[in-house]
Design a protein around this motif. Structure first.
Motif, short mmCIF file in Angstrom:
data_model
loop_
_atom_site.label_atom_id
_atom_site.label_comp_id
_atom_site.label_asym_id
_atom_site.label_seq_id
_atom_site.Cartn_x
_atom_site.Cartn_y
_atom_site.Cartn_z
N TYR A 56 0.82 -1.21 0.00
CA TYR A 56 0.00 0.00 0.00
C TYR A 56 0.86 1.26 0.00
O TYR A 56 0.58 2.22 -0.74
N ALA A 57 1.90 1.29 0.80
CA ALA A 57 2.77 2.48 0.89
C ALA A 57 3.43 2.77 -0.45
O ALA A 57 3.55 3.93 -0.87
N ASP A 58 3.87 1.71 -1.14
CA ASP A 58 4.49 1.91 -2.45
C ASP A 58 3.45 2.38 -3.47
O ASP A 58 3.73 3.22 -4.33
N ALA A 59 2.24 1.84 -3.40
CA ALA A 59 1.17 2.24 -4.33
C ALA A 59 0.86 3.71 -4.20
O ALA A 59 0.58 4.40 -5.18
N ALA A 60 0.92 4.22 -2.96
CA ALA A 60 0.59 5.63 -2.73
C ALA A 60 1.62 6.55 -3.37
O ALA A 60 1.34 7.74 -3.57
N ARG A 61 2.81 6.03 -3.66
CA ARG A 61 3.87 6.87 -4.26
C ARG A 61 3.89 6.79 -5.79
O ARG A 61 4.68 7.47 -6.44
N VAL A 62 3.05 5.94 -6.37
CA VAL A 62 3.07 5.74 -7.83
C VAL A 62 2.50 6.96 -8.54
O VAL A 62 1.46 7.51 -8.16
N GLY A 63 3.21 7.40 -9.57
CA GLY A 63 2.76 8.52 -10.39
C GLY A 63 2.39 8.08 -11.80
O GLY A 63 2.73 6.98 -12.25
N TYR A 64 1.72 8.95 -12.51
CA TYR A 64 1.27 8.69 -13.87
C TYR A 64 2.45 8.33 -14.78
O TYR A 64 3.46 9.03 -14.81
N GLU A 65 2.35 7.21 -15.49
CA GLU A 65 3.33 6.70 -16.44
C GLU A 65 4.62 6.19 -15.80
O GLU A 65 5.60 5.95 -16.49
N ASP A 66 4.64 6.02 -14.48
CA ASP A 66 5.78 5.34 -13.86
C ASP A 66 5.85 3.91 -14.39
O ASP A 66 4.83 3.25 -14.63
N ALA A 67 7.08 3.43 -14.60
CA ALA A 67 7.29 2.04 -15.02
C ALA A 67 7.31 1.15 -13.77
O ALA A 67 8.10 1.37 -12.86
N LEU A 68 6.45 0.14 -13.74
CA LEU A 68 6.23 -0.66 -12.53
C LEU A 68 6.39 -2.15 -12.79
O LEU A 68 6.19 -2.63 -13.90
N PRO A 106 5.51 15.83 -20.66
CA PRO A 106 5.11 17.02 -21.44
C PRO A 106 3.61 17.12 -21.65
O PRO A 106 3.09 18.19 -21.95
N TYR A 107 2.90 16.00 -21.54
CA TYR A 107 1.44 16.04 -21.70
C TYR A 107 0.85 14.75 -21.14
O TYR A 107 1.54 13.77 -20.93
N HIS A 108 -0.45 14.79 -20.91
CA HIS A 108 -1.19 13.63 -20.43
C HIS A 108 -1.79 12.93 -21.64
O HIS A 108 -2.25 13.57 -22.59
N PHE A 109 -1.80 11.60 -21.62
CA PHE A 109 -2.29 10.84 -22.77
C PHE A 109 -3.73 11.18 -23.12
O PHE A 109 -4.14 11.03 -24.27
#
Length: 584
Positions: A56-68, A106-109
């Motif tokens: 859960y703690a790691d999920a809370a740090r995930v940002g848009y387009e992060d490679a996971l 630079p932009y959101h999909f």
């Protein structure tokens, strides 16, 4: 690193532990639980991180387009999402690894950043599911073509990229030859001459998915570098080539698109296509046709009509626009402006408000120049009905075809008359030559190696203006997707064609001596065709721009925004290849 693809996780995996890799398409922290939509090239799966889990703690740090990289257990979803292949399941995260953060995007999909931004960050653009879909359509197309060709004994043979500059209708890209000061290679506009020589060499059935280069203006369906399926057959006539490749295209559309194309494809001579549709690649999804009315207006008082009605090289044509008599003057003027882009000096028009009332039932600035008999003859020829708008074009035959053909397409689209069908067509019997007023000489309509329909050289010379070639094009929904011909296999005929094109014996020997020499050594009759992979893929993918099915295309200004090409070369490197640039 992974056990499964995101988009392929389904109900058969419920209860199993999976490891997935991909990008965070959406990351939502709802306070009590985190949701991540994890995306790879196969699709998206929902990942859930619950607060009592170390992930859960790691999920809370995930940002848009992060490679996971995520490991978890598959379970059935409480609320099914039928829009996703994996929409009946979700993955309960047990471990989430942020492999690489996506910073300063630079932009959101889900935004529309404009094409230049998309091309500058092409690696991001290509991640989008829609771009993945279109590119994979292209991949399936090429795979299906190769399977068909390989199964029928065609031989995949590579031809040179660094070759000799030979005029084929567009500018060559030139490459300086370091080991031969002052001399240059050219990048191939097509493998045309090499594939003909392969027929002389006895390979009989050749194909190549060939990269080609033309230094010309770019538009939605044209790039500086493009890909074509190149094919050549020995010991054939036109129908041998056409019937074979028609079967190929039909099978490929069936496999890739689950579409059944017409069997056989309809055929139409070039002259008929130009007369009826104003185009050598008519879009048969639009039922509208041009009608010649020169005979009806040749004695009227409208000088624009009479000047061209009596000219053997002129044309007066009308297009019936059903139900468009309610168009405003601005709409008609806008159509005239559209026609002007293709050479028109204006469009005359008649609104048919009530067909039964004759002159009293029309509204037109040109009606006063037409007597009652002429007006009735024009309305009858056009098939006019109440509520129609008639648009007229007059001028040189080819010019009228060009602008009225463009008007026909726009009217069809504006009035919603484009049928939702696939409409293939063979266009045949092309003119051998076109007269170039600027250069004051003939130019080849296809290319200089296309055979004429006549075998007699004296006949060809005497009737060059009206000579017909053995060329043929495959058209689909108004797009030329393939062009080919039976080739010249006799050296005397090839020399005669060069001469008619203004290429003298000395120039022909310098530029094409290797071909003429090959034709003198028992060249068999042969012919072929080349298909535009980019255009076919774009049609299949449902996009109007071939840039959407090319991984790394150029802009309309011939630039690669991602790499910055073209770019300056330092003086030392230029010196090595014996090149010096001019200032100003």
């Amino acid at each position: 690193m992974r056990t499964h693809f995101c988009g392929l996780v389904d109900e058969t995996l419920i209860g199993q532990t999976v490891t997935l890799c991909g990008w965070a398409d959406v990351a939502r922290n709802l306070g009590g639980v985190c949701f991540i939509d994890l995306r790879d090239h196969e699709g998206i799966v929902q990942v859930v991180a619950e607060p009592d889990n170390p992930a859960y703690a790691d999920a809370a740090r995930v940002g848009y387009e992060d490679a996971l990289r995520i490991t978890g257990t598959v379970r059935a979803r409480h609320s099914v999402n039928d829009k996703m292949k994996s929409g009946r399941v979700e993955v309960i995260a047990e471990k989430i690894e942020i492999i690489n953060r996506a910073e300063n995007l630079p932009y959101h999909f889900h935004e529309n950043p404009g094409e230049d931004t998309r091309l500058k960050y092409r690696y991001l653009d290509l991640r989008r599911p829609e771009m993945q879909r279109m590119m994979r359509t292209r991949i399936r197309l090429v795979q299906a073509l190769r399977r068909w060709l390989d199964a029928r004994g065609f031989q995949d043979i590579e031809t040179p990229i660094l070759t000799k500059a030979t005029p084929e209708g567009a500018r060559d890209f030139l490459v300086p030859a370091r080991m031969h000061a002052g001399e240059f290679y050219a990048l191939p506009q097509s493998p045309q001459l090499f594939k003909q020589i392969l027929m002389v060499a006895g390979f009989d059935r050749y194909y190549q998915i060939a990269r080609c280069f033309r230094d010309e203006a770019l538009r939605a369906d044209r790039q500086l570098e493009f890909t074509q399926l190149d094919m050549e057959f020995a010991w054939v006539q036109e129908r041998d080539v056409q019937d074979s490749v028609e079967g190929m295209i039909r099978e490929v559309f069936r496999e890739v698109m689950q579409v059944e194309l017409a069997d056989p494809f309809p055929r139409m001579p070039y002259a008929e296509a130009m007369r009826r549709f104003g185009s050598d690649k008519p879009d048969l999804r639009i039922a509208l046709e041009l009608v010649d009315v020169a005979e009806q207006v040749k004695a009227c008082e409208f000088k624009v009509f009479t000047d061209w009605a009596g000219n053997p090289d002129g044309r007066v044509a009308v297009l019936r626009c059903p139900g468009a008599s309610n168009w405003s003057r601005k709409q008609i003027d806008d159509m005239g402006a559209h026609a002007a882009k293709y050479g028109a000096k204006g469009l005359a028009w008649i609104k048919v408000e009530d067909r039964a009332k004759g002159r009293e039932g029309v509204n037109s600035p040109i009606a006063k120049f037409l007597d009652d008999a002429t007006l009735e003859a024009v309305l009858t020829a056009a098939g006019a009905e109440s509520g129609d708008l008639l648009l007229f074009g007059a001028g040189p035959y080819k010019t009228v075809c060009d602008f009225m053909g463009a008007v026909r397409l726009k009217v069809g689209r504006d009035l919603g008359l484009v049928q939702n069908i696939w409409a293939p067509l063979w266009v045949t019997d092309f003119p051998m030559f076109e007269w170039d007023d600027e250069a004051q000489r003939y130019v080849a309509l296809h290319h200089p190696f296309t055979a004429p329909a006549v075998d007699d050289i004296a006949d060809l010379r005497a009737n060059a203006k009206t000579a017909v070639s053995r060329g043929y094009d495959m058209v689909l929904n108004g797009n030329e997707i393939g062009g080919g011909s039976i080739r010249i296999h006799r050296p005397d005929m090839q020399s005669a064609v060069f001469d008619l094109l203004g290429i003298g014996a000395e120039e022909a020997e310098a530029k094409f001596g290797f071909l003429l020499d090959a034709l003198r050594h028992g060249a068999p009759p042969h012919g072929g065709i080349a298909f535009g992979i980019d255009r076919i893929a774009a049609l299949m993918a449902g996009t109007e721009s071939i840039r959407d099915v090319i991984a790394f295309p150029k802009t309309t200004s011939a630039q690669c925004l991602m790499t910055g090409a073209p770019s300056p070369i330092d003086a030392e490197q230029l010196k090595e290849v014996h090149v010096r640039t001019l200032e100003g």
